[in-house]
Design an enzyme around this catalytic site. Structure first.
Site, PDB file in Angstrom:
ATOM      1  N   GLU A 227     -26.808  34.214  -5.710  1.00 50.80           N
ATOM      2  CA  GLU A 227     -25.450  34.686  -6.003  1.00 50.80           C
ATOM      3  C   GLU A 227     -25.444  35.875  -6.963  1.00 50.80           C
ATOM      4  O   GLU A 227     -25.731  35.717  -8.150  1.00 50.80           O
ATOM      5  CB  GLU A 227     -24.642  33.543  -6.622  1.00 50.80           C
TER       6      GLU A 227
ATOM      7  N   GLU B 261     -14.830  27.099  -5.458  1.00 47.02           N
ATOM      8  CA  GLU B 261     -15.329  27.068  -6.834  1.00 47.02           C
ATOM      9  C   GLU B 261     -14.233  27.709  -7.688  1.00 47.02           C
ATOM     10  O   GLU B 261     -14.250  28.895  -7.985  1.00 47.02           O
ATOM     11  CB  GLU B 261     -16.648  27.827  -6.981  1.00 47.02           C
TER      12      GLU B 261
END
Length: 274
Positions: free
Chosen positions: A156, A250
């Site tokens: 990420e 998220e």
């Protein structure tokens, strides 16, 4: 695999207040996720085995859910481990922790995510060296994940306030190409992209086939529909790059976990046309 929905569960006390929808209770969280119609959950645990594999498998089966991915950020939050630390022993400990999370998630068909454990360079002079350390570690770890479980490792890129190594999808793709990590995929987090990309659609196009996981969250870290991201445009771009994978919430549990989860699944259904 088609585009599927997921929602995050955090069991890490040190992450309290962070961008996770559900907290503490895996059973209760899975029950609500199932009631709302999610396909899967994404788990952020303090350590591998915190919820035993057998227990987690039974809970997921009970609520007809999959495990989308497991986070590794507790290694940074709880132990200050990073793959780019100037201390070789810390780097090795970071790889060991991530490997153990790969083993944990792999038993449930879920890849591990590397976000905060990538670390950051202490100075501009050390950015190139830290990128090299990161690229080499990702290549090693993704080889382990793929050879053991046939799963990718998910990397990420983060915004500039969290790392100075890779901030955009193009940065991430270049890193994986440079260091030969073909079994690694990028995580496109729409919150980070809103800060760093010229535009989110352009960033998604530049990540292209490297993208293997999406954190589906709005511009202010709240659930989709509570900020100003154009999710219709995001979904159209995902279709252009033939994205297949999870859209995972998220997001902060505001105003409460169920409302945040509901807003997310409503957005996904609206823009997927389901």
């Amino acid at each position: 695999m088609p585009i599927l929905s997921a929602v995050t569960i955090s069991l890490v006390e040190e992450a309290r207040g962070g961008p996770f929808v559900f907290w503490e209770d895996v059973e209760a969280s899975c029950r609500v996720a199932s009631e709302l119609g999610f396909d899967a959950v994404e788990l952020f645990a303090p350590e591998p085995g915190f919820v035993p594999v057998k227990t987690l498998k039974e809970v997921l089966s009970r609520y007809n859910l999959k495990l989308a991915a497991v986070g590794t950020g507790a290694g940074w939050l709880r132990k200050q481990l990073s793959l780019t630390s100037p201390n070789a022993e810390i780097r090795q400990a970071a790889k060991k922790f991530i490997t153990s999370m790969i083993e944990y998630g792999g038993q449930l068909g879920a890849p591990a995510i590397i976000g905060s454990m990538q670390g950051k360079a202490a100075s501009s002079a050390s950015v190139a060296e830290c990128r090299m350390l990161l690229g080499e570690a990702l290549a090693e770890l993704c080889h382990h994940s793929h050879s053991r479980f046939g799963l990718p490792l998910i990397y990420e890129p983060l915004n500039r306030y969290e790392t100075n190594l890779c901030n955009t999808q193009a940065d991430g793709a270049h890193l994986l190409q440079t260091y030969g990590a073909p079994d690694c995929k990028l995580l496109a987090d729409l919150f980070h992209m809103n800060i760093e990309e010229i535009s989110i659609p352009q960033g998604l196009l530049e990540g292209g086939s490297w993208i293997g996981h999406i954190h589906y969250v709005d511009s202010n870290r709240s659930a989709a529909g509570m900020g100003h991201i154009d999710f219709a445009q995001v979904m159209e771009t995902l279709k252009q790059i033939n994205y297949e994978g999870y859209l995972s919430a998220e997001a902060r549990s505001l105003p409460d976990a169920r409302t945040a989860a509901q807003s997310t699944i409503d957005s996904i259904r609206q823009h997927l046309g389901k």
